[in-house]
Design a protein around this motif. Sequence first.
Motif, PDB file in Angstrom:
ATOM      1  N   MET A  19       8.186   4.648  -6.572  1.00 51.07           N
ATOM      2  CA  MET A  19       8.821   4.251  -5.303  1.00 51.07           C
ATOM      3  C   MET A  19      10.184   3.606  -5.542  1.00 51.07           C
ATOM      4  SD  MET A  19       6.840   5.332  -3.002  1.00 51.07           S
ATOM      5  CE  MET A  19       5.139   5.792  -2.679  1.00 51.07           C
ATOM      6  N   GLU A  40      10.974  -4.660 -14.570  1.00 48.58           N
ATOM      7  CA  GLU A  40       9.619  -4.113 -14.729  1.00 48.58           C
ATOM      8  C   GLU A  40       8.845  -4.960 -15.743  1.00 48.58           C
ATOM      9  OE1 GLU A  40       7.453  -1.649 -13.548  1.00 48.58           O
ATOM     10  OE2 GLU A  40       6.172  -2.568 -15.066  1.00 48.58           O
ATOM     11  N   THR A  41       7.653  -5.369 -15.343  1.00 50.55           N
ATOM     12  CA  THR A  41       6.801  -6.191 -16.216  1.00 50.55           C
ATOM     13  C   THR A  41       6.385  -5.444 -17.486  1.00 50.55           C
ATOM     14  OG1 THR A  41       5.856  -7.091 -14.197  1.00 50.55           O
ATOM     15  CG2 THR A  41       4.687  -7.557 -16.216  1.00 50.55           C
ATOM     16  N   SER A  50       1.693   4.965 -10.763  1.00 51.07           N
ATOM     17  CA  SER A  50       2.396   6.239 -10.838  1.00 51.07           C
ATOM     18  C   SER A  50       2.051   7.047 -12.089  1.00 51.07           C
ATOM     19  CB  SER A  50       3.914   6.009 -10.780  1.00 51.07           C
ATOM     20  OG  SER A  50       4.257   5.294  -9.628  1.00 51.07           O
ATOM     21  N   ALA A  56      -4.443  10.940  -8.716  1.00 53.15           N
ATOM     22  CA  ALA A  56      -4.997  12.293  -8.819  1.00 53.15           C
ATOM     23  C   ALA A  56      -3.927  13.366  -8.923  1.00 53.15           C
ATOM     24  CB  ALA A  56      -5.889  12.579  -7.612  1.00 53.15           C
ATOM     25  N   THR A  58      -2.187  14.783  -6.731  1.00 55.24           N
ATOM     26  CA  THR A  58      -2.130  15.789  -5.677  1.00 55.24           C
ATOM     27  C   THR A  58      -0.779  15.685  -4.967  1.00 55.24           C
ATOM     28  OG1 THR A  58      -4.502  15.611  -5.388  1.00 55.24           O
ATOM     29  CG2 THR A  58      -3.285  16.647  -3.589  1.00 55.24           C
ATOM     30  N   HIS A  60       0.271  15.629  -2.023  1.00 54.71           N
ATOM     31  CA  HIS A  60      -0.424  15.548  -0.727  1.00 54.71           C
ATOM     32  C   HIS A  60       0.373  16.198   0.385  1.00 54.71           C
ATOM     33  CE1 HIS A  60      -3.976  13.286  -1.607  1.00 54.71           C
ATOM     34  NE2 HIS A  60      -3.307  12.340  -2.214  1.00 54.71           N
ATOM     35  N   VAL A 210       9.473 -10.439 -12.362  1.00 56.25           N
ATOM     36  CA  VAL A 210      10.108 -11.220 -11.296  1.00 56.25           C
ATOM     37  C   VAL A 210       9.107 -12.275 -10.853  1.00 56.25           C
ATOM     38  CG1 VAL A 210      11.023 -11.138  -8.939  1.00 56.25           C
ATOM     39  CG2 VAL A 210      11.589  -9.320 -10.567  1.00 56.25           C
ATOM     40  N   ALA A 436       2.347   8.629  -3.702  1.00 53.32           N
ATOM     41  CA  ALA A 436       3.549   9.014  -4.408  1.00 53.32           C
ATOM     42  C   ALA A 436       4.186  10.276  -3.818  1.00 53.32           C
ATOM     43  CB  ALA A 436       3.197   9.241  -5.873  1.00 53.32           C
ATOM     44  N   SER A 437       3.363  11.163  -3.257  1.00 57.16           N
ATOM     45  CA  SER A 437       3.861  12.408  -2.653  1.00 57.16           C
ATOM     46  C   SER A 437       4.915  12.132  -1.600  1.00 57.16           C
ATOM     47  CB  SER A 437       2.737  13.150  -1.935  1.00 57.16           C
ATOM     48  OG  SER A 437       1.579  13.131  -2.667  1.00 57.16           O
TER      49      SER A 437
HETATM   50  C1  LIG Z   1      -7.044   6.263  -7.671  1.00 58.04           C
HETATM   51  C2  LIG Z   1      -5.730   6.664  -7.088  1.00 58.04           C
HETATM   52  C3  LIG Z   1      -5.487   7.995  -6.750  1.00 58.04           C
HETATM   53  C4  LIG Z   1      -4.264   8.363  -6.184  1.00 58.04           C
HETATM   54  N1  LIG Z   1      -4.029   9.676  -5.930  1.00 58.04           N
HETATM   55  C5  LIG Z   1      -2.815  10.054  -5.457  1.00 58.04           C
HETATM   56  C6  LIG Z   1      -2.520  11.427  -5.281  1.00 58.04           C
HETATM   57  O1  LIG Z   1      -3.334  12.294  -5.583  1.00 58.04           O
HETATM   58  N2  LIG Z   1      -1.308  11.773  -4.779  1.00 58.04           N
HETATM   59  C7  LIG Z   1      -0.383  10.825  -4.439  1.00 58.04           C
HETATM   60  O2  LIG Z   1       0.675  11.204  -3.956  1.00 58.04           O
HETATM   61  N3  LIG Z   1      -0.630   9.503  -4.613  1.00 58.04           N
HETATM   62  C8  LIG Z   1      -1.808   9.096  -5.121  1.00 58.04           C
HETATM   63  N4  LIG Z   1      -2.072   7.774  -5.332  1.00 58.04           N
HETATM   64  C9  LIG Z   1      -1.093   6.778  -4.903  1.00 58.04           C
HETATM   65  C10 LIG Z   1       0.081   6.651  -5.857  1.00 58.04           C
HETATM   66  O3  LIG Z   1      -0.382   6.517  -7.179  1.00 58.04           O
HETATM   67  C11 LIG Z   1       0.907   5.436  -5.450  1.00 58.04           C
HETATM   68  O4  LIG Z   1       1.223   5.498  -4.077  1.00 58.04           O
HETATM   69  C12 LIG Z   1       2.236   5.355  -6.190  1.00 58.04           C
HETATM   70  O5  LIG Z   1       2.079   5.581  -7.570  1.00 58.04           O
HETATM   71  C13 LIG Z   1       2.821   3.977  -5.942  1.00 58.04           C
HETATM   72  O6  LIG Z   1       4.034   3.887  -6.630  1.00 58.04           O
HETATM   73  P1  LIG Z   1       4.736   2.487  -6.759  1.00 58.04           P
HETATM   74  O7  LIG Z   1       6.022   2.735  -7.443  1.00 58.04           O
HETATM   75  O8  LIG Z   1       4.770   1.822  -5.430  1.00 58.04           O
HETATM   76  O9  LIG Z   1       3.732   1.594  -7.622  1.00 58.04           O
HETATM   77  P2  LIG Z   1       3.441   1.545  -9.247  1.00 58.04           P
HETATM   78  O10 LIG Z   1       3.533   2.880  -9.830  1.00 58.04           O
HETATM   79  O11 LIG Z   1       2.206   0.774  -9.360  1.00 58.04           O
HETATM   80  O12 LIG Z   1       4.702   0.740  -9.733  1.00 58.04           O
HETATM   81  C14 LIG Z   1       4.897  -0.627  -9.448  1.00 58.04           C
HETATM   82  C15 LIG Z   1       5.497  -1.274 -10.686  1.00 58.04           C
HETATM   83  O13 LIG Z   1       5.850  -2.607 -10.381  1.00 58.04           O
HETATM   84  C16 LIG Z   1       5.622  -3.408 -11.517  1.00 58.04           C
HETATM   85  N5  LIG Z   1       5.529  -4.800 -11.101  1.00 58.04           N
HETATM   86  C17 LIG Z   1       4.551  -5.371 -10.342  1.00 58.04           C
HETATM   87  N6  LIG Z   1       4.839  -6.682 -10.139  1.00 58.04           N
HETATM   88  C18 LIG Z   1       6.013  -6.920 -10.774  1.00 58.04           C
HETATM   89  C19 LIG Z   1       6.810  -8.084 -10.935  1.00 58.04           C
HETATM   90  N7  LIG Z   1       6.469  -9.254 -10.395  1.00 58.04           N
HETATM   91  N8  LIG Z   1       7.960  -7.990 -11.651  1.00 58.04           N
HETATM   92  C20 LIG Z   1       8.346  -6.807 -12.211  1.00 58.04           C
HETATM   93  N9  LIG Z   1       7.603  -5.669 -12.098  1.00 58.04           N
HETATM   94  C21 LIG Z   1       6.468  -5.739 -11.384  1.00 58.04           C
HETATM   95  C22 LIG Z   1       4.322  -2.840 -12.075  1.00 58.04           C
HETATM   96  O14 LIG Z   1       4.148  -3.163 -13.438  1.00 58.04           O
HETATM   97  C23 LIG Z   1       4.501  -1.352 -11.842  1.00 58.04           C
HETATM   98  O15 LIG Z   1       5.035  -0.673 -12.948  1.00 58.04           O
HETATM   99  C24 LIG Z   1      -3.273   7.379  -5.922  1.00 58.04           C
HETATM  100  C25 LIG Z   1      -3.502   6.042  -6.284  1.00 58.04           C
HETATM  101  C26 LIG Z   1      -4.707   5.684  -6.882  1.00 58.04           C
HETATM  102  C27 LIG Z   1      -4.897   4.266  -7.306  1.00 58.04           C
END
Ligand SMILES: Cc1cc2nc3c(=O)[nH]c(=O)nc-3n(C[C@H](O)[C@H](O)[C@H](O)COP(=O)(O)OP(=O)(O)OC[C@H]3O[C@@H](n4cnc5c(N)ncnc54)[C@H](O)[C@@H]3O)c2cc1C
Length: 511
Positions: A19, A40-41, A50, A56, A58, A60, A210, A436-437
């Motif tokens: 994201m 990033e931690t 991610s 999964a 997908t 979506h 952070v 993530a999609s």
């Molecule tokens: C079981 C499961 C199945 C899923 N299946 C799908 C799917 O099939 N298709 C799909 O599109 N989506 C799917 N998702 C959802 C998708 O994985 C998430 O929506 C997406 O990865 C979120 O991205 P993000 O960047 O918000 O979070 P993340 O990828 O979690 O990234 C957030 C980052 O922030 C960092 N962070 C946190 N706090 C701090 C801080 N205080 N300081 C610095 N860094 C920090 C973390 O270490 C992490 O690296 C699924 C999720 C799960 C759990």
Amino acid sequence: MSDNLTIEPDVVLIGAGVMSATVGVFLKELEPSLTMKMFETLENCGLESSEAWNNAGTGHAANCEMNYTPERSDGSVDISKALEVNVEFDLSRQFWSYLVKKGAIADPRSFIHPVPHMSFVHGAGNVSFLRKRFKAMTAHHCYYGMEYSEDRKKIAEWVPLVMEGRTTDEPVAATRIVTGTDVDYGAVTRHLVRHLVGLPGCKVHYKNRVTHLTREENGRWRVEVVDLDSGEKRSVRAKFVFIGAGGGALPLLQKSGVPEGRGYGGFPVSGIWLRCDDPEISKRHHAKVYGKAAVGSPPMSVPHLDARVIDGKRSLLFGPYAGFSSKFLKHGSLLDLFESVRPANIKPLLSVARDNFGLTEYLIEQLLQSESHRLAALDEYFPNARPEDWKLQVAGQRVQIIKPDVKHGGLLEFGTELVGAADHSLVALLGASPGASTAAFIAISVLEKCFAGELTESAWLPKLKQIIPSYGISLIDDAEFCRRVRSETAKVLGVENIELPAVTAGLAPVA
Ligand SMILES: Cc1cc2nc3c(=O)[nH]c(=O)nc-3n(C[C@H](O)[C@H](O)[C@H](O)COP(=O)(O)OP(=O)(O)OC[C@H]3O[C@@H](n4cnc5c(N)ncnc54)[C@H](O)[C@@H]3O)c2cc1C
């Protein structure tokens, strides 16, 4: 510029998941002079939700997830939510295609693969539902090319492992659409972060957490950071902060003290997959087959048997088995949930606990599942599965949103929401589905919410339309534009396309 980047970047992105990376790339493409820091931690990008095996994968497009197409009380099927999700994925396809064409992503095969999406049901009631769902969906151009069958032989051709060894003669049915995809969102994140930090004025700091966010009098946000290796603390001052910290977003929103975040809470749901890496088995299953969730279970618990392609290797994934852990991140702390409790969110949290007893029961039941229970669930989708071919794989954490509600005290939401300061100088992404999609849709929503003044013909709009040719056009309403967007992005990304009959001839290409 380097001094400014060190202490006063224009933008701070918290978290290096898909994201933040997507929001960062959009902003930098639209305004190349922006300076940005990403904190990033963990030791690299894309390692939390991610990461490929933490979700999964997908793509979506609401092709196969039956929870997006509820049955109305009159027996008809409502496809409006599915259509929304379907065209949100088109935004990600356009964004990735733009980056491939620009050369920022060398090879789409490194992150996206064509994998048909299927829904599979058994039992007369479910078959009747799927038949009606198919009829409603294929009446719309967005689902052109979807196939339906109740013929066991046909379904066995599509997915032999699902049908072999199925002894009962109860009715079965399936839909299939070959334009579905499997996406490695970890790889997407790495491409995006690599591209971003290769641009002037952008830097990523790994192993930097952070810890606090404070509003300064000049309107900037002071972002306090700790270096996890040296223990050194420092701060930077940014004009705009995107809290894309996944499960870590809620605590940071709370720390920012923005009144709009008051009362929000989070409910973590963990996930486990069964995974099979045997090439002899995985080569016989080329689909993502989604079933129906058990009555009373939450939407993210829909069982599915998926073909995955990660780092060029084929595997199978089955699940998810939900569970409860008080961590907000897979690499988080067991104290996360308890530390997120504030006087302002106690009422919403307690109201949700009172009103969602079924969910609590469901999670407890999932937690108590033994290996034999898990294999029995797999058996429904792969009757001849052998336990020795499968191993457990811990998935990522999903933090569902709990928000204040005047009528109920609090509501549990299964979607995503952007919550931020009234002056749009800071915004946090809460929630996890569809996931993530829809990263490009989320990034565009951030632009519309926080940079509305720049989205004009004389500023960012022409470039935004170059990145997202369908920007401002509803692909739900405009069949011709939908046809062209899908055909062109399929070519660039190397995924399947079913050419919709042309509605208008002789129009210029969309990109
Ligand atoms: C079981 C499961 C199945 C899923 N299946 C799908 C799917 O099939 N298709 C799909 O599109 N989506 C799917 N998702 C959802 C998708 O994985 C998430 O929506 C997406 O990865 C979120 O991205 P993000 O960047 O918000 O979070 P993340 O990828 O979690 O990234 C957030 C980052 O922030 C960092 N962070 C946190 N706090 C701090 C801080 N205080 N300081 C610095 N860094 C920090 C973390 O270490 C992490 O690296 C699924 C999720 C799960 C759990």
